[in-house]
Design an enzyme around this catalytic site. Structure first.
Site: not given
Ligand code: OSB
Ligand code: MG
Length: 370
Positions: A213, A262
């Site tokens: 990712e 998201k």
């Molecule tokens: O990149 O998915 C991401 C948390 C904060 C900012 C970015 C990300 C994340 C996570 C956590 O990967 C996902 C979660 O457990 O809510």
């Molecule tokens: Mg991410």
């Protein structure tokens, strides 16, 4: 649906364990909640901005200002036939997707209640039980990471994602893969690498990852297309997809084979659904990402995850992994099979604990239509 009143609340909620990514560590999660009143019904939502502009250019305080000065004045006292009409009202505002989503998603909660439907049904969801994965932050040692992975695998989670950055990647990854040869495993770099790292990133191909990712710059789709041509691991974009057009660009350029959706990052349910429908038409699997949400954002994420095309386990996991006490009842729980059963009552499907929210509130402002 007339927007009669909007209340913004800032809360500080302490994470059970700090969450570290390549852009920093979160101990206290500042939360921004939206409570929207419309003709006797109350809709709730969560603005998913972080404590600073590190994931994208938004932060809780920046979002508050944009909501107060620009977005709320565009909707207060206005009537909307459908929540999906809200994005059009914000057409003059550039960026600030998480702030926009705060209002749009709260109105979806209202609309679902008005129609007497669970939000997931109003969105067109079809899955009654959604597959779940976890996102594990950067750890101090591979041994510590292995302990964390063991806990989540034992809990039944269907996919483990580990955060990586230069110097904290292959040693961690190979330790996890050796201990768990068959789990679905992915990595998330949150833009910690550059195109100078292509050789290094190619060596990740040996670990048969489900995906990698957002390894490169947050705003650079073309760079990911160049990387994807040179490695076997399927890329997934997160930060680079704030709207449908970037999803189309990414897929047409071959910059990724999977998209993380998201709700906040894309400006709400209507936009998330446009991306989901487009990816489904292109046979590109999607999954629902997380932003360390409290129960309100989590409930919206569960509804999102029921749509067709959410074929991979998301980052939506149990409340108890994050919080001593969550702001909804019941808390989000995960079955031993690593799934969440979707609630059947109207709206968000969870009771919002206004008493606990009031106790945790550090800042509050109400806006009322005249
Ligand atoms: O990149 O998915 C991401 C948390 C904060 C900012 C970015 C990300 C994340 C996570 C956590 O990967 C996902 C979660 O457990 O809510
Ligand atoms: Mg991410």
């Amino acid at each position: 649906m007339r927007v009669d009143s909007i209340t913004l609340r800032k809360l500080n909620m302490r994470l059970k364990t700090p969450f570290e990514t390549s852009f920093g560590t979160t101990h206290e999660r500042p939360l921004l909640l939206v409570e929207l009143l419309s003709e006797g019904l109350t809709g709730w939502s969560e603005v998913t901005s972080g404590e600073g502009p590190f994931f994208n250019s938004e932060s809780v305080d920046i979002s508050w200002l944009v909501l107060r000065d620009f977005l709320i004045p565009l909707v207060l006292g206005e009537s909307f036939a459908r929540a999906s009409d809200v994005p059009q009202a914000f057409a003059a505002i550039r960026g600030h997707e998480m702030a926009r989503a705060g209002i749009e998603t709260a109105l979806w909660d209202v609309e679902a209640q008005r129609l007497g439907l669970p939000l997931w049904k109003l969105l067109g969801g079809t899955q009654q039980e959604i597959p779940c994965g976890v996102s594990l932050g950067l750890q101090d040692s591979p041994e510590r990471l292995l302990e964390k992975v063991a806990v989540e695998v034992a809990a039944g989670y269907q996919r483990i994602k580990i955060k990586i950055k230069p110097g904290k990647d292959l040693a961690y990854l190979s330790a996890v893969r050796r201990a768990h040869p068959n789990i679905r495993l992915s990595v998330d770099a949150n833009s910690a690498y550059t195109l100078d790292d292509v050789e290094h990133l190619r060596s990740f191909d040996d670990y048969y990852l489900l995906m990698m990712e957002q390894p490169l710059w947050w705003d650079d789709i073309y760079a990911h297309a160049k990387l994807q041509k040179q490695i076997k691991t399927v890329l997934c974009l997160d930060e680079s997809i704030p709207h449908l057009r970037n999803a189309q660009t990414a897929i047409e350029l071959g910059a990724c084979g999977i998209i993380n959706i998201k709700l906040g990052r894309v400006g709400g349910h209507a936009n998330a659904r446009d991306i989901q429908a487009y990816c489904l038409s292109k046979r590109v699997p999607v999954w629902c990402g997380g932003m360390l949400e409290c129960g309100i954002g989590r409930a919206h994420n569960i509804a999102v995850s029921t749509l067709p095309g959410y074929a991979l386990p998301g980052d939506v996991s149990a409340s108890a992994r994050y919080w001593v006490e969550d702001v909804i009842e019941p808390e989000v729980t995960v079955t031993p099979q690593g799934t969440i059963r979707v609630p059947q009552s109207t709206g968000l499907g969870y009771h919002v604990r206004r008493d606990l929210i009031e106790r945790l509130t550090v800042d509050k402002q109400n806006f009322r239509a005249s």
